[in-house]
Scaffold this active site. Sequence first.
Site, short mmCIF file in Angstrom:
data_model
loop_
_atom_site.label_atom_id
_atom_site.label_comp_id
_atom_site.label_asym_id
_atom_site.label_seq_id
_atom_site.Cartn_x
_atom_site.Cartn_y
_atom_site.Cartn_z
N CYS A 120 11.48 54.21 -0.13
CA CYS A 120 10.82 55.22 0.93
C CYS A 120 10.25 54.23 2.11
O CYS A 120 10.64 53.92 3.22
CB CYS A 120 9.67 56.01 0.50
SG CYS A 120 10.40 56.96 -0.70
N ARG A 121 9.13 53.60 1.66
CA ARG A 121 8.20 52.84 2.70
C ARG A 121 8.71 51.63 3.07
O ARG A 121 8.96 51.27 4.60
CB ARG A 121 6.69 52.81 2.32
CG ARG A 121 6.03 54.07 2.21
CD ARG A 121 4.86 53.93 1.70
NE ARG A 121 5.03 53.49 -0.01
CZ ARG A 121 4.18 53.25 -0.67
NH1 ARG A 121 2.80 53.26 -0.45
NH2 ARG A 121 4.63 52.74 -2.00
N SER A 122 8.90 50.69 2.46
CA SER A 122 9.53 49.39 2.83
C SER A 122 10.66 49.19 3.46
O SER A 122 10.72 48.52 4.62
CB SER A 122 9.45 48.20 1.55
OG SER A 122 10.18 48.56 0.63
N ASN A 149 11.04 50.48 -3.18
CA ASN A 149 11.92 49.87 -2.02
C ASN A 149 12.95 51.00 -1.71
O ASN A 149 14.12 50.74 -1.42
CB ASN A 149 12.59 48.77 -2.72
CG ASN A 149 13.22 48.01 -1.58
OD1 ASN A 149 14.40 47.23 -1.59
ND2 ASN A 149 13.00 48.00 -0.18
N CYS A 153 7.35 47.76 -1.04
CA CYS A 153 6.26 48.89 -1.60
C CYS A 153 6.76 49.10 -3.13
O CYS A 153 7.27 47.98 -3.95
CB CYS A 153 6.92 50.00 -0.78
SG CYS A 153 8.48 50.57 -0.97
P1 4NP Z 1 8.17 53.78 -2.06
O1 4NP Z 1 8.12 55.25 -2.90
O2 4NP Z 1 7.29 52.73 -2.87
O3 4NP Z 1 7.77 54.04 -0.89
O4 4NP Z 1 9.55 53.34 -2.05
C1 4NP Z 1 8.22 55.36 -4.44
C2 4NP Z 1 9.78 55.27 -4.84
C3 4NP Z 1 10.03 55.66 -6.06
C4 4NP Z 1 9.03 55.52 -6.85
C5 4NP Z 1 7.68 55.73 -6.68
C6 4NP Z 1 7.42 55.57 -5.17
N1 4NP Z 1 9.40 55.88 -8.15
O5 4NP Z 1 8.09 56.29 -9.06
O6 4NP Z 1 10.37 56.05 -8.66
#
Ligand code: 4NP
Length: 153
Positions: free
Chosen positions: A13-15, A11, A8
Amino acid sequence: MIKVLFVCLGNICRSPMAEFVMKDLVKKQGLEQEFYIESAATSSEEIGNGMHQGTIAKLEQMQIPYGNKTARQIAKADYEKFDYILGMENRNVQNIVRIIGQDREAKVCRLLDFSKHPRDIADPWYTENFDVTYTDILEGCQAFLEFVKKEMK
Ligand code: 4NP
């Protein structure tokens, strides 16, 4: 050994949620020895950081074991290391291809491309809805596992 990398943006939240949901599914089906499962980010934003509290809370609610995961960024060398590189949304797939180069062996797609209803998994960093993230990820991991099990036969 089937090697799977969930990817994702951050790294956190989702992955990592997909990593631990998938590890739990394969363990429950006695297939732990058949899989190597990891997760990574397309961005460098969260490198070294632990999972988001929303992901941890959801995994705990669902009684899914998780380890001491810290975010890492996908690297070009991951293309050779993994059999499946599964993004959460189209934007991830585009960024994965940008990092690894051409997807010559068709290893890269979205997790929910394996489901009956191919679609993106929304980013809970913005939606703050980790319940929807979980149900989407579970649907994707179950569909992906069924696909791989047919391939293994
Ligand atoms: P993820 O969510 O891609 O599901 O881990 C996010 C985590 C951090 C950020 C964006 C999305 N960020 O902008 O730092």
